[in-house]
Design an enzyme around this catalytic site. Structure first.
Site, short mmCIF file in Angstrom:
data_model
loop_
_atom_site.label_atom_id
_atom_site.label_comp_id
_atom_site.label_asym_id
_atom_site.label_seq_id
_atom_site.Cartn_x
_atom_site.Cartn_y
_atom_site.Cartn_z
CG HIS A 31 5.87 -63.03 15.88
ND1 HIS A 31 5.43 -62.27 16.94
CD2 HIS A 31 7.22 -62.94 15.89
CE1 HIS A 31 6.47 -61.74 17.57
NE2 HIS A 31 7.56 -62.14 16.94
N GLY A 119 11.09 -55.13 10.59
CA GLY A 119 11.14 -55.78 11.90
C GLY A 119 10.90 -54.73 12.95
N GLY A 161 1.04 -52.34 15.67
CA GLY A 161 2.32 -51.85 16.19
C GLY A 161 2.94 -50.79 15.30
CG HIS A 266 1.64 -61.02 18.87
ND1 HIS A 266 3.00 -60.85 18.97
CD2 HIS A 266 1.18 -59.96 18.16
CE1 HIS A 266 3.35 -59.74 18.35
NE2 HIS A 266 2.28 -59.18 17.85
NE ARG A 361 27.39 -23.90 8.57
CZ ARG A 361 26.44 -23.09 8.99
NH1 ARG A 361 25.18 -23.49 8.98
NH2 ARG A 361 26.73 -21.88 9.43
CD GLU A 420 14.84 -34.16 13.24
OE1 GLU A 420 15.15 -33.00 13.55
OE2 GLU A 420 13.76 -34.71 13.60
CG PHE A 446 18.67 -33.09 16.09
CD1 PHE A 446 18.35 -33.28 17.43
CD2 PHE A 446 18.93 -31.81 15.65
CE1 PHE A 446 18.26 -32.21 18.31
CE2 PHE A 446 18.85 -30.73 16.52
CZ PHE A 446 18.51 -30.93 17.86
CG HIS A 470 25.17 -26.97 13.09
ND1 HIS A 470 24.96 -27.04 11.73
CD2 HIS A 470 24.89 -25.69 13.45
CE1 HIS A 470 24.55 -25.85 11.28
NE2 HIS A 470 24.50 -25.01 12.31
CG ASP A 478 21.61 -23.61 18.85
OD1 ASP A 478 20.99 -22.61 19.24
OD2 ASP A 478 21.58 -24.01 17.67
CG HIS A 482 20.66 -27.85 19.49
ND1 HIS A 482 19.76 -27.91 20.53
CD2 HIS A 482 19.94 -27.49 18.39
CE1 HIS A 482 18.55 -27.58 20.08
NE2 HIS A 482 18.63 -27.34 18.79
#
Length: 688
Positions: A31, A119, A161, A266, A361, A420, A446, A470, A478, A482
């Protein structure tokens, strides 16, 4: 600004532009446009403001520079070369070649002077938020009157971007809330992305958005030639100490090219004819390539000398600090080396089978509670799931701007909010700063929201700990939105990332032991919502092996091996009891980390999973990948379902009875076949 200053500025900027054209042309890939357009802002930034020492690229109080639009890396490589970092002209000539120090996008710890791996767009500015948080925390922790050890700025160049990626929005929103006054971003507003003019898809008023985030904003209409305006804007940003700053510079991509301002400059090298006219336009010999006038080298080396003087003075200040505050000084020097405190392992909780059943946990919370006092550089948080992830230790102070009265900058607990991806990218910045070991939590499912940053944790070799709770269909009510099914297949497939799924308290402590001992990569801790029994035979230290014999068979020749992880180890134990009642000799193997098991010697692996014995794996996630370790698998091949977790396990047949049934059928099948196929490829000789 005098005529002499203008002349050297012009010479330096045009050197960067022509050299960028040569570098990208030499790689026949890359670029050129952004480096050519960004040359004025980068030159003014480094000439007037950046304090860093090319001869000591990791001294702690250096200013951090992040090129968030990492595709423009030819610009950063050229600056590093001019300043005197360990990057030669030959390295520039090897741009985008195999094993070069100048890869297609900047990589942390690969090229001297690169702070973070950029990047994937939006990651760099998000990392920079982490770098700025780290500076404020280290300053609040160590600075004393007359001893301002930490006061560096974090500077970022980013493009259109970056401002379109969601991760940037998450991180910059939090940066505004935290009032990170030493974070200064320069927005290369060139109106061009790969598809063409930003009029196609990006017409928002970004500066109004950043104002709403709580940032200080400025706009410079001429980023091509208004060097004085660029200088004044950065100077003004530095004076704003209670807000991060962003400066919008209108620039021309590929400035000087025949196709300046067009998307054609570009992502493709300039033609040879275009480069010739570019050099003629800027007063360079068109027949020469990779040219840097000596005056430019001399000028940039003086910038490096300024950084060397600053680092020398800093070390002298640190020596005086250590004399006056010996304990704090010793702690800082230890962190600077990347060492953990001596004896920290001794605080890890240990359990016996008589202790009550607890969710991993919660066991993780107990471990963090012990480690937080033993390892002061441990800095954690959660994506708005503190009470579910159990990531906040008892006496934790929140990291907040003091004006909020919710905490202060000495705080080691970060409230990331429902962000997250931003959280994970910020952790990469925290880890890159030095002196901090970050961890954070969300539901395992997640992690894939955060995957762009998590993958870069592995590529960057960053000691980052992902506390993911979880972790299976054991999540229960859930439901499938989930309940993670495929996530651990992804983490296990990722190079330089450890996946740790502990089965009880000892293995949870062992997971932290391994995650903290590994200083060259991230770890994913996969933790349960449901309670698990403390197991007979489990071990903190055994987790280092990745897999180990939890329950041996009655003699050295088992009929069957059950290998399980996490919450399913206790299910496999109950299944083994049913099989033993039928006269089968069963070995139970706990496999908290397949990656660590793969690192062990062939002899050790063969002692745990010997040739000629059928193996059944048990895990309440996807069976993908378990074929490497087992002949039959008990696990998931579909998404989960909503309901009481005990009912969900029964519905998907992940029960002791089904484990026993599959185990018995597996033994019988291979008896009928007359042999048990060897597992491949883990026991095969390494191919050289």
């Amino acid at each position: 600004m005098g005529q002499q200053d203008q002349n050297i500025d012009s010479l330096c900027i045009n050197t960067i532009r022509t050299l960028a054209a040569d570098v990208v042309r030499g790689g026949n890939s890359g670029h050129p446009g952004a480096p050519m357009g960004c040359a004025p802002m980068a030159h003014i930034l480094f000439k007037e403001f950046m304090i860093a020492n090319p001869k000591e690229s990791h001294w702690l109080n250096r200013d951090r520079f992040v090129l968030s639009n990492g595709h423009a890396c030819a610009l950063q490589y050229i600056l590093l070369h001019l300043l005197g970092y360990k990057l030669t002209m030959d390295d520039l000539k090897q741009f985008r070649h195999i094993n070069s120090k100048t890869p297609g996008h900047p990589e942390r710890d690969h090229t001297d002077g690169i702070e973070v791996t950029t990047g994937p767009l939006g990651q760099g500015i998000s990392n920079a938020v982490g770098l700025a948080i780290a500076e404020e925390h280290m300053a609040a922790t160590f600075n004393k009157p007359g001893f301002e050890l930490f006061n560096n700025h974090t500077y970022v160049i980013l493009g259109d971007g970056c401002l379109q990626e969601g991760v940037q929005s998450e991180a910059c929103s939090l940066a505004g809330h935290l009032k990170l006054g030493k974070l200064i971003a320069i927005y290369d507003d060139n109106h061009i992305t790969i598809d063409g003019d930003t009029a196609l898809s990006f017409t928002e008023d970004s500066m109004k958005r950043f104002e709403a985030y709580g940032w200080h904003t400025q706009t410079i209409p001429d980023g091509d030639t208004d060097l004085q305006g660029i200088h004044k804007a950065i100077e003004a940003a530095k004076k704003v100490t209670d807000k991060p700053s962003i400066i919008k510079l209108r620039t021309t991509i590929g400035y000087g090219s025949l196709h300046q301002g067009e998307e054609t400059v570009h992502g493709s090298p300039l033609s040879e004819d275009d480069i010739r006219q570019l050099k003629e336009k800027f007063g360079f010999n068109p027949d020469e390539k990779y040219v840097v006038p000596q005056a430019v080298y001399d000028f940039y080396h003086k910038i490096g000398d300024r950084g060397a003087k600053a680092s020398k003075e800093w070390h002298e200040l640190l020596d005086k600090y250590c004399s006056k505050y010996p304990d704090l000084g010793a702690d800082l020097k230890r962190r600077e080396k990347g060492d953990l405190p001596k004896g920290w392992e001794s605080v890890l909780p240990r359990y016996t089978s008589k202790d009550k059943a607890v969710a991993t946990r919660k066991l993780s919370e107990a471990t963090l509670d012990a480690l937080a006092n033993a390892i002061p550089e441990l800095v954690g948080g959660s994506a708005d799931l503190t009470g579910s992830n159990n990531t906040r230790w008892k006496n934790a102070v929140d990291f907040q701007h003091p004006s909020t009265k919710l905490g202060d900058y000495t705080g080691r607990y970060l409230r990331y909010g429902v962000r997250e991806h931003g959280m994970s990218a910020i952790m990469n910045g925290l880890a890159a700063y030095q002196g901090i070991v970050p961890f954070s939590g969300t539901f395992l499912n997640f992690l894939t929201y955060a995957w762009g940053a998590a993958r870069l944790s592995a590529l960057s070799k960053s000691r980052v700990i992902y506390v993911m709770t979880h972790d299976s269909i054991g999540l229960g009510e859930d439901g499938p939105t989930h309940q993670p099914i495929e996530t651990l297949a992804l983490t296990r497939a990722t190079p330089n990332m450890l996946t740790l799924r502990p089965a009880d308290g000892n293995e949870t402590s062992g997971a932290y032991l391994v995650a903290l001992e590994r200083n060259d990569g991230p770890s994913v801790l996969s933790l349960t919502r449901q309670n698990l029994p403390q197991l007979e035979g489990s071990s903190v230290e055994a987790v280092r092996k990745g897999g180990y014999i939890l329950e041996p068979e009655s003699d050295a020749n088992p009929d069957l091996i059950l290998v399980a992880t996490g919450s399913e180890v206790s299910i496999a134990i109950d299944g083994s009891k049913l099989l033993r009642k039928k006269g089968l000799k069963v070995r139970l193997v706990s496999m908290p980390c397949t990656e660590l098991f793969d690192e062990q010697s062939r002899d050790y692996r063969a002692s745990v999973l010997p040739k000629g014995v059928p193996v059944v794996s048990v895990e309440a996630l996807s069976t993908f990948g378990w074929q490497k370790y087992s002949h039959a698998q008990v696990g998931m091949s579909t998404f989960g379902s909503s309901g009481q977790y005990t009912d969900v396990y029964k519905f998907f047949n992940i029960t002791p009875e089904h484990v026993a049934d599959i185990g018995e059928k597996c033994v019988q099948f291979f008896k009928n076949e007359g042999h048990v196929p060897e597992l491949f490829p883990q026991f095969a000789p390494a191919l050289q």
